[in-house]
Design an enzyme around this catalytic site. Structure first.
Site, short mmCIF file in Angstrom:
data_model
loop_
_atom_site.label_atom_id
_atom_site.label_comp_id
_atom_site.label_asym_id
_atom_site.label_seq_id
_atom_site.Cartn_x
_atom_site.Cartn_y
_atom_site.Cartn_z
CD GLN A 1 34.29 45.38 44.72
OE1 GLN A 1 33.63 44.46 44.36
NE2 GLN A 1 34.91 46.28 44.26
CB ILE B 1 30.97 51.79 52.45
CG1 ILE B 1 31.89 50.63 52.18
CG2 ILE B 1 29.92 51.49 53.22
CD1 ILE B 1 31.12 49.83 51.07
CB CYS C 1 30.77 43.09 49.98
SG CYS C 1 32.53 42.83 50.24
CG HIS D 1 34.25 40.01 46.24
ND1 HIS D 1 35.29 40.06 46.34
CD2 HIS D 1 33.52 40.85 47.06
CE1 HIS D 1 35.66 40.78 47.28
NE2 HIS D 1 34.54 41.35 47.86
N GLY E 1 34.32 45.63 58.14
CA GLY E 1 35.65 45.43 58.54
C GLY E 1 35.81 45.47 59.92
NE ARG F 1 37.04 44.67 46.07
CZ ARG F 1 37.51 44.50 47.33
NH1 ARG F 1 38.42 43.57 47.72
NH2 ARG F 1 36.97 45.33 48.42
CG HIS G 1 34.59 35.07 53.79
ND1 HIS G 1 35.83 34.48 53.55
CD2 HIS G 1 34.36 36.41 53.62
CE1 HIS G 1 36.65 35.54 52.95
NE2 HIS G 1 35.77 36.55 52.96
P1 NAP Z 1 37.74 53.63 52.15
O1 NAP Z 1 37.01 53.71 50.65
O2 NAP Z 1 39.06 53.61 52.44
O3 NAP Z 1 37.07 54.93 53.10
C1 NAP Z 1 37.30 55.09 54.32
C2 NAP Z 1 36.98 56.49 54.84
O4 NAP Z 1 37.11 56.56 55.97
C3 NAP Z 1 37.51 57.46 54.02
O5 NAP Z 1 36.75 58.69 53.82
C4 NAP Z 1 38.84 58.21 55.02
O6 NAP Z 1 38.85 59.34 54.93
C5 NAP Z 1 37.88 57.84 56.24
N1 NAP Z 1 38.64 57.95 57.47
C6 NAP Z 1 40.14 57.38 57.74
N2 NAP Z 1 40.20 57.52 58.93
C7 NAP Z 1 39.52 57.78 59.70
C8 NAP Z 1 39.07 58.03 61.07
N3 NAP Z 1 40.00 57.81 61.86
N4 NAP Z 1 37.78 58.29 61.28
C9 NAP Z 1 36.78 58.31 60.56
N5 NAP Z 1 36.91 58.08 59.29
C10 NAP Z 1 38.34 57.71 58.82
O7 NAP Z 1 37.08 52.36 52.91
P2 NAP Z 1 35.58 51.62 52.36
O8 NAP Z 1 36.05 50.62 51.22
O9 NAP Z 1 34.41 52.60 52.21
O10 NAP Z 1 35.51 50.70 53.60
C11 NAP Z 1 34.95 51.35 54.87
C12 NAP Z 1 34.33 50.09 55.96
O11 NAP Z 1 33.18 49.45 54.83
C13 NAP Z 1 35.33 49.09 56.26
O12 NAP Z 1 35.04 48.29 57.33
C14 NAP Z 1 35.39 48.00 55.34
O13 NAP Z 1 35.77 46.69 55.42
C15 NAP Z 1 33.65 48.03 55.06
N6 NAP Z 1 33.50 47.44 53.50
C16 NAP Z 1 33.94 47.70 52.36
C17 NAP Z 1 33.49 47.13 51.29
C18 NAP Z 1 34.14 47.55 49.88
O14 NAP Z 1 34.43 46.60 49.16
N7 NAP Z 1 34.86 48.53 49.62
C19 NAP Z 1 32.48 46.31 51.23
C20 NAP Z 1 31.65 46.13 52.15
C21 NAP Z 1 32.27 46.59 53.56
P3 NAP Z 1 40.41 59.94 54.24
O15 NAP Z 1 40.33 59.24 52.79
O16 NAP Z 1 40.47 61.31 53.95
O17 NAP Z 1 41.48 59.24 55.17
#
Ligand code: NAP
Length: 335
Positions: free
Chosen positions: A300, A13, A140, A220, A110, A168, A194
């Protein structure tokens, strides 16, 4: 003066929100963060300037030869707002840092709703975020439901919504987790969370949801049934969906037989095949025995990106809902 935006968590994101912010003329990215010195950190450093999300990791980035400009605390000093895109539940742990630095913050879906003053989805409740300091952009799935239900709520008296999410299992990059061969009721105990999440932005909608995970990473899928009093014109619903840029209609007639085909289209259409719009199957929109049926797919990784941009505008009172959505749509190519 442009609003200075920090991205805490340059992941799925975070990288998309950073790119979207950098396309706006009223806001700019002042830096992004990572905890691990991997290829995404290197890309973030080159594109936006990298800071360590966890202060004692600075050395790990330096050892890996990735330029790091400081820690999250240094980044927050330069920012007016931070978009927290850290993994689910971590945002709440980060909140005291934002309060200490005196910056506004946007959290993602999240996080629990109470992390922020208000949950947000542009079509549902833009005005609730105006002037706020802490806002949560809903997930999402909730964004996908909230957009469609906001439109229907403005057209009809909705009695009850039933929606089933076929989810997904993981995002494409998540090679450590996954469901290889099975269908996972998630949660097993119904209903799913949800519906409660939709009510954070559409409190008046009577909705119940169920959810299942399947072995796919692309999108999804939602099967939605809305009980409506009185007569519903399917043509009117289709026309209203056609008018709304954040909804894109797809037709089986044109070969869109599955999410695989929608993503194949999106691969040609946008960078990273990001589909910011709800992908609604035109033929699925049907009114039968008092219920309106809709099937839609949700990308998503991309769908919440425009909402994050609108939330920034609402929080800094830069534009009203219509103006903000129009600007976000234009800059992201949502037509
Ligand atoms: P992600 O791809 O795992 O990315 C998370 C990021 O946060 C990574 O760059 C990670 O860096 C970093 N991080 C880890 N620990 C941290 C900390 N303590 N402080 C600050 N940053 C940190 O996750 P994402 O899918 O983008 O999801 C992020 C949020 O968006 C969540 O709340 C999720 O529920 C929500 N979301 C996700 C989706 C989806 O489908 N992906 C859709 C809508 C909303 P490192 O890799 O270097 O640890």
């Amino acid at each position: 003066m442009k609003v200075k935006v920090a991205i805490n968590g340059y992941g799925t994101i975070g990288k998309r929100v950073a790119d979207a912010v950098s396309l706006q003329d009223d806001m700019e990215v002042v830096g992004v963060t990572k905890t691990k010195p991997d290829f995404e950190a290197r890309m973030g450093a080159e594109k936006y300037g990298l800071y360590a999300a966890i202060p004692d990791r600075v050395k790990a980035f330096e050892d890996a030869g990735i330029e790091v400009k400081g820690t999250i605390e240094d980044l927050l000093e330069k920012a007016d707002i931070v978009v927290d895109c850290s993994p689910g539940k971590v945002g709440a742990e980060n909140k005291p840092l934002y309060e200490k630095a005196g910056v506004k913050a946007i959290f993602q879906g999240g996080e629990k709703a109470h992390v922020a003053e208000v949950s947000f989805s542009s079509l549902a409740n833009y005005d609730d975020a105006v002037g706020k300091s802490f806002v949560r952009v809903v997930s999402c799935n909730t964004t996908g439901l909230a957009r469609v239900l906001s439109i229907l709520r403005d057209m009809y008296e909705l009695r009850k919504v039933r929606a089933t999410m076929i989810r997904r299992v993981v995002d494409p990059k998540e090679d450590k987790k996954g469901l290889v061969n099975g269908i996972m009721p998630d949660p097993v105990k119904l209903p799913s969370h949800h519906a409660e999440d939709v009510k954070t932005v559409l409190p008046d909608v009577n909705i119940v949801t169920t959810a299942f995970k399947v072995p796919t990473t692309l999108m999804h899928l939602h099967s939605i049934a809305v009980e409506i009093d009185g007569n519903v014109s399917v043509d009117d619903v289709i026309s209203r969906f056609e008018e709304e840029p954040r909804i894109m209609l797809f037709s089986k007639e044109e070969g869109f037989t599955s999410t695989a085909k929608i993503i194949e289209f999106a691969r040609e259409y946008r960078l990273r095949y990001d589909l910011f719009e709800n992908a609604v199957w035109r033929e699925s929109i049907n009114f039968h025995d008092g219920e309106l049926y809709i099937t839609q797919a949700i990308h998503q990784e991309a769908i919440v990106v425009p909402e994050n941009i609108d939330a920034i505008r609402a929080m800094f009172e830069l534009a009203d809902r219509q103006e903000s959505m129009k600007k976000t749509n234009r800059t992201l190519g949502i037509v």
